[in-house]
Design an enzyme around this catalytic site. Structure first.
Site, PDB file in Angstrom:
ATOM      1  N   ASN A 233      27.539  45.377  39.628  1.00 38.65           N
ATOM      2  CA  ASN A 233      28.248  45.633  40.341  1.00 38.65           C
ATOM      3  C   ASN A 233      27.082  46.301  41.318  1.00 38.65           C
ATOM      4  O   ASN A 233      25.942  47.303  39.887  1.00 38.65           O
ATOM      5  CB  ASN A 233      29.474  46.528  40.533  1.00 38.65           C
ATOM      6  CG  ASN A 233      29.424  48.215  39.355  1.00 38.65           C
ATOM      7  OD1 ASN A 233      28.672  48.354  39.455  1.00 38.65           O
ATOM      8  ND2 ASN A 233      30.313  47.764  38.583  1.00 38.65           N
TER       9      ASN A 233
ATOM     10  N   ASP B 272      33.267  47.670  29.450  1.00 41.67           N
ATOM     11  CA  ASP B 272      33.939  48.148  30.525  1.00 41.67           C
ATOM     12  C   ASP B 272      35.385  47.668  30.398  1.00 41.67           C
ATOM     13  O   ASP B 272      36.051  47.906  31.634  1.00 41.67           O
ATOM     14  CB  ASP B 272      33.261  46.745  31.437  1.00 41.67           C
ATOM     15  CG  ASP B 272      32.254  47.470  32.266  1.00 41.67           C
ATOM     16  OD1 ASP B 272      31.624  48.681  32.645  1.00 41.67           O
ATOM     17  OD2 ASP B 272      31.846  46.020  33.562  1.00 41.67           O
TER      18      ASP B 272
ATOM     19  N   ASN C 120      41.467  47.402  35.203  1.00 40.89           N
ATOM     20  CA  ASN C 120      41.492  45.404  35.831  1.00 40.89           C
ATOM     21  C   ASN C 120      42.130  44.619  34.979  1.00 40.89           C
ATOM     22  O   ASN C 120      41.415  43.905  34.006  1.00 40.89           O
ATOM     23  CB  ASN C 120      39.291  45.557  35.623  1.00 40.89           C
ATOM     24  CG  ASN C 120      38.932  45.960  36.852  1.00 40.89           C
ATOM     25  OD1 ASN C 120      38.403  46.905  36.690  1.00 40.89           O
ATOM     26  ND2 ASN C 120      40.054  45.388  38.116  1.00 40.89           N
TER      27      ASN C 120
ATOM     28  N   ARG D  97      35.639  39.741  43.911  1.00 41.05           N
ATOM     29  CA  ARG D  97      35.681  39.406  41.945  1.00 41.05           C
ATOM     30  C   ARG D  97      37.183  38.684  42.189  1.00 41.05           C
ATOM     31  O   ARG D  97      37.064  37.251  41.977  1.00 41.05           O
ATOM     32  CB  ARG D  97      36.548  40.902  41.515  1.00 41.05           C
ATOM     33  CG  ARG D  97      35.089  41.574  41.867  1.00 41.05           C
ATOM     34  CD  ARG D  97      34.146  41.462  40.293  1.00 41.05           C
ATOM     35  NE  ARG D  97      33.471  41.912  40.040  1.00 41.05           N
ATOM     36  CZ  ARG D  97      33.103  43.133  39.130  1.00 41.05           C
ATOM     37  NH1 ARG D  97      34.148  43.518  39.109  1.00 41.05           N
ATOM     38  NH2 ARG D  97      32.172  43.971  38.852  1.00 41.05           N
TER      39      ARG D  97
ATOM     40  N   HIS E 270      36.227  45.919  44.459  1.00 41.44           N
ATOM     41  CA  HIS E 270      37.599  46.182  44.258  1.00 41.44           C
ATOM     42  C   HIS E 270      38.802  46.966  45.417  1.00 41.44           C
ATOM     43  O   HIS E 270      37.537  47.506  45.946  1.00 41.44           O
ATOM     44  CB  HIS E 270      38.220  46.887  42.601  1.00 41.44           C
ATOM     45  CG  HIS E 270      37.505  45.754  41.756  1.00 41.44           C
ATOM     46  ND1 HIS E 270      36.520  46.709  40.230  1.00 41.44           N
ATOM     47  CD2 HIS E 270      38.387  44.847  40.829  1.00 41.44           C
ATOM     48  CE1 HIS E 270      37.047  45.909  38.800  1.00 41.44           C
ATOM     49  NE2 HIS E 270      37.566  44.412  40.065  1.00 41.44           N
TER      50      HIS E 270
ATOM     51  N   CYS F 155      40.240  53.660  38.234  1.00 39.20           N
ATOM     52  CA  CYS F 155      39.806  52.368  37.542  1.00 39.20           C
ATOM     53  C   CYS F 155      40.103  52.425  36.018  1.00 39.20           C
ATOM     54  O   CYS F 155      40.060  51.646  35.152  1.00 39.20           O
ATOM     55  CB  CYS F 155      38.498  52.142  37.623  1.00 39.20           C
ATOM     56  SG  CYS F 155      37.918  51.663  39.070  1.00 39.20           S
TER      57      CYS F 155
HETATM   58  N1  ARG Z   1      31.495  47.846  35.489  1.00 39.66           N
HETATM   59  C1  ARG Z   1      33.033  47.435  35.763  1.00 39.66           C
HETATM   60  C2  ARG Z   1      33.158  45.716  36.943  1.00 39.66           C
HETATM   61  O1  ARG Z   1      32.176  45.337  37.295  1.00 39.66           O
HETATM   62  C3  ARG Z   1      33.642  48.919  36.627  1.00 39.66           C
HETATM   63  C4  ARG Z   1      35.048  48.272  37.597  1.00 39.66           C
HETATM   64  C5  ARG Z   1      36.029  49.127  38.250  1.00 39.66           C
HETATM   65  N2  ARG Z   1      37.150  49.409  37.972  1.00 39.66           N
HETATM   66  C6  ARG Z   1      38.134  49.326  39.484  1.00 39.66           C
HETATM   67  N3  ARG Z   1      38.956  49.164  38.635  1.00 39.66           N
HETATM   68  N4  ARG Z   1      37.593  48.922  40.467  1.00 39.66           N
HETATM   69  O2  ARG Z   1      34.245  45.337  36.546  1.00 39.66           O
END
Ligand code: ARG
Length: 326
Positions: free
Chosen positions: A49, A92, A98, A171, A200, A295
């Site tokens: 990201n 992560d 997630n 995603r 997200h 997150c």
């Molecule tokens: N580095 C993680 C990714 O890109 C960050 C996730 C962030 N989580 C969220 N629920 N927005 O997947």
């Protein structure tokens, strides 16, 4: 840290606030039970990201301290937080939101649709998360058959109003929406995410009570932004710059208290004017991986039939179209 319970502050509305009391939505019934992953192996090992840079690594000790403070604040507000160990091979995994979409079905069964991550770098996480939640008595499932189904990342899905609101595009894949609708027996309202920095939905949308939510329309295409604004009776709108630079939409609410990574003065005024108390917790080390408070936490207590209506067989609503999936 001493926290005043929000009901102490708002139990007796003064005459000036009675208008507000009428307008104010009922508190969310969910958001009192979370899963979180202790950041023992958090680092930026790849860039999936726009926030991730290999030359900008988190300080492990500071990250742990920030995470522990966040958990203490949530527990201080009366929320239960269950902690998973982080896999060494999954930097992560700290972004527990997630891991999967947890819900309680109308018969009281605790269930979870495990995520099928878009990027292979995150797929090992499920290998620990699935047995953890199963051991806790949750019935786990996947969208489609394991690694062959459409991508689903649970940070894209929130109960609000009459539906599970699901962001798709960067995603989660659109094909996951119908499967979610069927598995949960709910209406799914899909929103197309087009902003690369808000990959997200939880970076752009945060339900605060039954009428109010933080909303950043800039994350979505035009029809989806309109659909989201129509869905939220009292939206608190964030600019693109506010959402991206402060992660303010990536907050959680426990009752009337909004636990936020940052709160610009304008936003604080808007929230306090609606009877919320704001508690700011610094989790900036985690912004280096592209995530913040939401997150880092995964609500386990969203209940079908209470927090969103049961729609037998499921239904998917996309801006501009209604499609039954029964
Ligand atoms: N580095 C993680 C990714 O890109 C960050 C996730 C962030 N989580 C969220 N629920 N927005 O997947």
């Amino acid at each position: 840290m001493t926290l005043t319970h929000p009901t102490d502050l708002h139990a007796v509305p003064s005459p000036e606030t009675s208008d507000l009391a009428e307008r104010r939505g009922a508190d969310l019934a969910w958001g009192r039970h979370y899963a979180a992953v202790r950041p023992d192996h958090f680092r930026v090992e790849y860039a999936i990201n726009p926030f991730m840079h290999l030359d900008d690594q988190p300080d492990p000790a500071l990250a742990l301290e920030q995470w522990e403070r966040m958990v203490a604040v949530l527990r201080g507000l009366g929320a239960r937080v269950d902690v998973l160990d982080q896999r060494e091979d999954s930097p992560d995994m700290v972004y527990a939101m997630n891991l999967g979409l947890a819900f309680v079905d109308p018969s009281g069964r605790e269930r979870m649709v495990m995520s099928h991550m878009r990027y292979p770098e995150r797929r090992h996480e499920t290998r620990s998360a699935e047995p953890f939640f199963a051991a806790a008595g949750r019935e786990t499932s996947f969208v489609g058959a394991g690694s062959t189904g459409p991508h689903l990342e649970a940070g894209d899905a929130f109960a609000f109003g009459d539906a599970l609101v699901v962001g798709y595009g960067p995603r989660t894949e659109e094909a996951a929406l119908a499967q979610l609708a069927r598995t949960l027996d709910v209406r799914v309202r899909g929103l197309r995410i087009t902003h690369p920095g808000m990959y997200h939905l939880d970076l752009a949308f945060c339900p605060l009570d039954e009428r109010t939510a933080l909303v950043c329309p800039a994350a979505l295409d035009g029809p989806s932004a309109d659909a989201l604004l129509d869905l939220v009776p009292d939206p608190v709108v964030l600019t693109e710059a506010e959402a991206l630079s402060t992660f303010a939409a990536n907050s959680v609410v426990v009752g009337r208290t909004v636990v936020m990574p940052a709160c610009p003065a304008r936003l604080r005024q808007e929230l306090e004017g609606r009877g919320f108390e704001v508690v700011v917790v610094d989790v900036t080390e985690f912004h280096k991986g592209g995530g913040s408070i939401r997150c880092l936490t995964n609500p386990l207590d969203v209940t079908v039939g209470r927090d969103l209506p049961r729609v037998p067989g499921g239904e998917v609503v996309l801006p501009g179209a209604v499609e039954g999936v029964a």
